[in-house]
Enzyme design. Structure first.
Site, PDB file in Angstrom:
ATOM      1  N   GLN B 128      67.819  71.333 -13.323  1.00 38.19           N
ATOM      2  CA  GLN B 128      68.905  71.024 -12.400  1.00 38.19           C
ATOM      3  C   GLN B 128      68.532  69.826 -11.549  1.00 38.19           C
ATOM      4  O   GLN B 128      67.528  69.838 -10.842  1.00 38.19           O
ATOM      5  CB  GLN B 128      69.152  72.247 -11.513  1.00 38.19           C
ATOM      6  CG  GLN B 128      70.220  72.062 -10.474  1.00 38.19           C
ATOM      7  CD  GLN B 128      69.940  72.874  -9.235  1.00 38.19           C
ATOM      8  OE1 GLN B 128      69.504  74.007  -9.322  1.00 38.19           O
ATOM      9  NE2 GLN B 128      70.163  72.297  -8.073  1.00 38.19           N
ATOM     10  N   SER B 131      68.644  67.424  -5.917  1.00 36.75           N
ATOM     11  CA  SER B 131      67.964  66.855  -4.741  1.00 36.75           C
ATOM     12  C   SER B 131      67.515  65.424  -4.971  1.00 36.75           C
ATOM     13  O   SER B 131      67.194  65.033  -6.095  1.00 36.75           O
ATOM     14  CB  SER B 131      66.732  67.691  -4.399  1.00 36.75           C
ATOM     15  OG  SER B 131      67.104  68.982  -4.019  1.00 36.75           O
ATOM     16  N   SER B 163      62.349  71.068 -10.865  1.00 29.71           N
ATOM     17  CA  SER B 163      61.451  72.011 -11.549  1.00 29.71           C
ATOM     18  C   SER B 163      61.652  71.912 -13.046  1.00 29.71           C
ATOM     19  O   SER B 163      62.782  71.939 -13.532  1.00 29.71           O
ATOM     20  CB  SER B 163      61.740  73.447 -11.112  1.00 29.71           C
ATOM     21  OG  SER B 163      61.550  73.568  -9.732  1.00 29.71           O
ATOM     22  N   GLU B 246      72.787  80.638  -8.087  1.00 27.54           N
ATOM     23  CA  GLU B 246      71.391  80.611  -7.662  1.00 27.54           C
ATOM     24  C   GLU B 246      71.049  81.867  -6.866  1.00 27.54           C
ATOM     25  O   GLU B 246      69.964  82.417  -6.977  1.00 27.54           O
ATOM     26  CB  GLU B 246      71.139  79.364  -6.811  1.00 27.54           C
ATOM     27  CG  GLU B 246      69.680  79.229  -6.384  1.00 27.54           C
ATOM     28  CD  GLU B 246      69.397  77.887  -5.722  1.00 27.54           C
ATOM     29  OE1 GLU B 246      70.326  77.293  -5.153  1.00 27.54           O
ATOM     30  OE2 GLU B 246      68.250  77.449  -5.788  1.00 27.54           O
ATOM     31  N   GLU B 374      65.758  77.473   7.228  1.00 26.23           N
ATOM     32  CA  GLU B 374      66.691  77.059   8.272  1.00 26.23           C
ATOM     33  C   GLU B 374      68.124  76.974   7.739  1.00 26.23           C
ATOM     34  O   GLU B 374      69.076  77.387   8.403  1.00 26.23           O
ATOM     35  CB  GLU B 374      66.256  75.704   8.850  1.00 26.23           C
ATOM     36  CG  GLU B 374      64.946  75.761   9.641  1.00 26.23           C
ATOM     37  CD  GLU B 374      63.690  75.874   8.773  1.00 26.23           C
ATOM     38  OE1 GLU B 374      63.775  75.625   7.544  1.00 26.23           O
ATOM     39  OE2 GLU B 374      62.627  76.218   9.311  1.00 26.23           O
TER      40      GLU B 374
END
Lengths: 368, 405
Positions: B128, B131, B163, B246, B374
């Site tokens: 995927q 990012s 990954s 996910e 967060e």
């Protein structure tokens, strides 16, 4: 596999919630300010609704909803902060008679407890310290009970007491009628004056053994079972505290915006939400263990109790904190939750006691 | 409320158990994640093929794509049983858990039919590519450009934290196709062959010393328009589908838990007695047990909701928000119990084959990957509790008018 209460109990919950919203609102504050120790009018109504007999079989005057039914009601009682001797009477006294009483005691005592015309309390502690057989010094000998129990929650308003006593080396539970001679009661000031707490002194007061409760393991069996019910009551209080904090964070503005839009507030309340969900899941497993008599009752009960104690303490602390100075005023309800949270965490062995009990059970299981 | 299997569930569990017993080795201690090297990938492919052959891959997927057409409960039963065995499962988590479900939701059926089967059988691995160096938590701020050129799109830019990119055959790629509109509205999703000309994968060395994720550079990479998922400009909606899956895909983060710590505490000494007898140690043990069980039962509650036809909601964010930092805390505490010997990470001498030392070094990743602690708390606060979003300066402005870091 199914990990949710039945639809029938969902209906019981909805009914309890709507009843308490109407009739229990302000109950804790009235009890606190008028020092009545409990809300007698509400108690009578709750008795008529059958809640006190939720986990008592119909043969003894209950409504036979089972332990899961009592869990659901306990959560709603906790949410409402109702000032009632509900836990003392329904989770402890009535359960003790049901579990350990003989046929005659059950037939004589349970119908009044189920209906609320009798109020039970549970007298274990004799001063500071966690529950232990060594700490039980009150004596029952030849049908006469002598000793001093303190603090006893609802001891000042109860009509009967289930009392931890010893006869030489043997510790167990007996039941005493509090209107008989030889009983004196002294009210105690506590951190949560919305609830009644007293010291009970027995001087050769007539009392009878609960025959099934001879030996410390029986006392702990009662505590384990009650721990699950207390966990649900704590869970309800925790959720109400979070709801209150959330509502205030939406309404209160500072620096030109709702305070709930600041991450400092968001992350704080997310942490409270997480603690509550972990407590809810542990409490659900406790309810399952309670109802199905699954083997790992001690682990299930201890985990439910530890998680619920943490959740309610955290939620009530952070609710007050979210309210700022307003939260520290007498008029705000924040302190009612804050007081009740700590009261409930101390009524039945504090968190360190249950953590130790939990690890002990797990060590035992791993070694077996 | 009932924790016991129904007769159907019990029968399925027995079927799974028999398959695993005949085909895999039981787990023998150590639950950490080792390096993902070529031989690990080969082993993972072989295992996936065997699972698929036996009908235990894509358990909840439709039969028409080669799935089993089973229930989420069966998926969980399979995972519970498989967790008792030493099998290389994580290589396929992203592809099968996130990429292929997105493909099935947005690609035409004949396209799905081409890719789903090979992925299920372990023949093709997916990664995927969302990012970027400048777009982590704020992934909608990504800059990778895709520009239309006849029947193709031409892609330039850089992805990161990907990954498995170094052993993947295909990738799910989120790009910016219109910088002139607000950031969430200018994105478009594609899938591509990772061996396309112009794709360069570079390994990233992690603090644990291993390299499980990568940087991926794109230089004039051509992607056919037929490999677009969703309309141009609708990429954010497609990405949300991926991210929703996910939540389901991330089951248990690998790492030492309460049980390992209790085992260690029995062998370490505190004040002349086993650490497990020490009050302070017992307090921590109890709290981690309560967290672990709380998560396990929370999953059961979500599953019950799922089996009643409800979708997994943002509530599922709780799972990683708790378990990732728990592993880090347990590792830190376990090393304290060993005192100065806790610094020794040699598996030959460190207690329990250095599982806690390893966890100390890989556990920070769990708190960052797949949504930081967060961000997860923001999701809980905004989408579960209903608190207002942050005051945003980037919502309405065109993307190319925003200041870049």
């Amino acid at each position: 596999m199914n990990f949710e209460f039945s639809e029938e109990l969902g209906a019981v919950r909805a009914q309890a919630q709507s009843f308490l919203r109407t009739h229990a609102s302000g109950s804790a504050r009235r009890s606190l300010e008028q020092r009545t120790g409990f809300d007698a009018a509400l108690w009578e109504q709750v008795g008529r609704l059958g809640w006190l007999g939720a986990a008592i079989p119909e043969a003894f005057g209950g409504i036979g909803l089972g332990e899961e039914g009592l869990c659901v009601i306990a959560e709603e009682v906790g949410r409402s902060l109702a000032a009632l001797p509900f836990a003392s009477s329904a989770y402890l006294a009535a359960q003790a008679v049901l579990l350990f009483g003989d046929a005659g005691q059950k037939a004589r005592l349970l119908p009044d407890l189920a209906r609320g015309s009798a109020i039970g309390c549970f007298a274990l502690a004799e001063g500071p310290g966690a529950p232990s057989p060594e700490a039980v010094r009150a004596v029952l000998a030849g049908g006469a009970l002598t000793g001093r129990k303190a603090p006893v929650v609802d001891g000042g308003i109860a009509t009967l007491a289930v009392v931890a006593v010893r006869d030489h080396d043997e510790v167990g539970l007996c039941v005493a009628d509090l209107s008989t001679v030889g009983v004196s009661r002294d009210g105690l000031d506590t951190i949560d004056p919305s609830r009644n707490v007293a010291a009970l002194s027995f001087d050769r007061c007539p009392a009878e053994w609960l025959p099934g409760a001879r030996g410390w393991p029986a006392v702990m069996r009662l505590l384990d079972r009650a721990a699950v019910l207390f966990a649900f009551e704590q869970l309800g209080g925790a959720q109400a505290s979070l709801d209150m904090a959330r509502d205030y964070a939406l309404q209160r503005r500072a620096f030109g915006r709702q305070i709930g839009s600041f991450q400092a507030i968001k992350h704080k309340l997310a942490d409270v939400y997480i603690a509550i969900e972990l407590a809810r899941s542990n409490a659900y497993y406790g309810a399952y263990a309670l109802q199905s008599a699954a083997g790992d009752m001690t682990e299930a009960a201890s985990a439910a109790r530890v998680a619920a104690t943490h959740a309610f303490e955290l939620a009530s602390q952070e609710n007050l904190q979210t309210h700022g100075g307003m939260g520290f005023t007498w008029e705000s309800d924040c302190h009612l939750f804050y007081r009740r949270a700590k009261h409930l965490s101390l009524v039945l062995g504090a968190a360190p006691f249950w953590r130790d009990r939990l690890v002990g059970a797990l060590e035992f299981r791993n070694a077996a | 409320m009932d924790f016991a299997d129904t007769p159907d569930e019990a029968a399925f569990r027995a079927e799974v158990a028999a398959f695993l017993k005949a085909n895999a080795r039981p787990l023998a201690g150590g639950s950490g994640e080792g390096p993902v090297d070529d031989s690990h990938v080969a082993r993972a492919r072989a295992w996936q093929a065997r699972r698929a052959e036996a009908g235990f891959a894509g358990i909840t997927w439709p039969r028409r794509f080669g799935g089993r057409g089973g229930t989420p409960m069966q998926q969980v039963i399979y995972a519970q049983e498989e967790a008792k065995y030493d099998v290389p499962a994580h290589v396929f988590e992203i592809g099968l858990g996130m990429c292929i479900p997105t493909l099935m939701a947005y690609a035409p059926p004949e396209v799905s039919a081409r890719y789903v089967g090979p992925a299920l059988r372990g023949e093709e691995i997916w990664c995927q590519l969302f990012s970027e160096p400048g777009a982590g938590s704020d992934v909608a701020g990504l800059r990778m450009r895709a520009e239309r050129d006849c029947e193709d799109w031409v892609v330039n830019g850089q992805k990161i934290w990907t990954s498995g990119a170094h052993f993947s055959d295909f990738g799910l790629l989120l790009t910016r196709t219109d910088p002139g509109v607000p950031k969430h509205r200018g994105l478009t999703m594609f899938f591509l062959d990772m061996r396309s000309p112009g794709v360069e994968v570079r390994r990233i060395r992690q603090i644990s010393g291993t390299s499980n994720f990568n940087e991926v550079f794109f230089t004039d990479v051509r992607i056919p328009d037929a490999q677009r998922l969703g309309a141009p400009g609708e990429g954010w909606t497609v990405a949300l589908t991926t991210l929703m899956h996910e939540r389901l895909a991330i089951g248990s983060l690998p790492g030492p838990d309460f049980g390992e710590l209790l085992e260690l505490a029995k062998t370490m000494q505190v004040n002349g007695q086993p650490a497990s007898r020490d009050g302070a140690v017992r307090e921590r043990l109890a709290d981690w047990y309560v967290q672990s069980k709380g998560l396990e039962y929370t999953r059961m509650r979500m599953l019950t909701a799922l089996s009643r036809g409800q979708m997994p909601g943002p509530e599922a964010s709780i799972y990683k928000a708790v378990s990732a930092s728990k592993i880090q805390e347990i590792a830190t505490f376990a090393l304290d119990l060993m005192d100065s010997a806790g610094m020794v990470s040699d598996p030959q001498t460190a207690p329990m084959r250095a599982v806690f030392q390893e966890a100390l070094l890989y556990s920070p990743a769990g708190r960052i990957a797949g949504g930081t602690d967060e961000i997860l708390k923001n999701i809980i606060a905004e989408r579960v509790l209903g608190l207002p979003g942050d005051i945003r300066v980037d919502r309405e402005a065109a993307f190319n008018a925003l200041p870049a870091s």
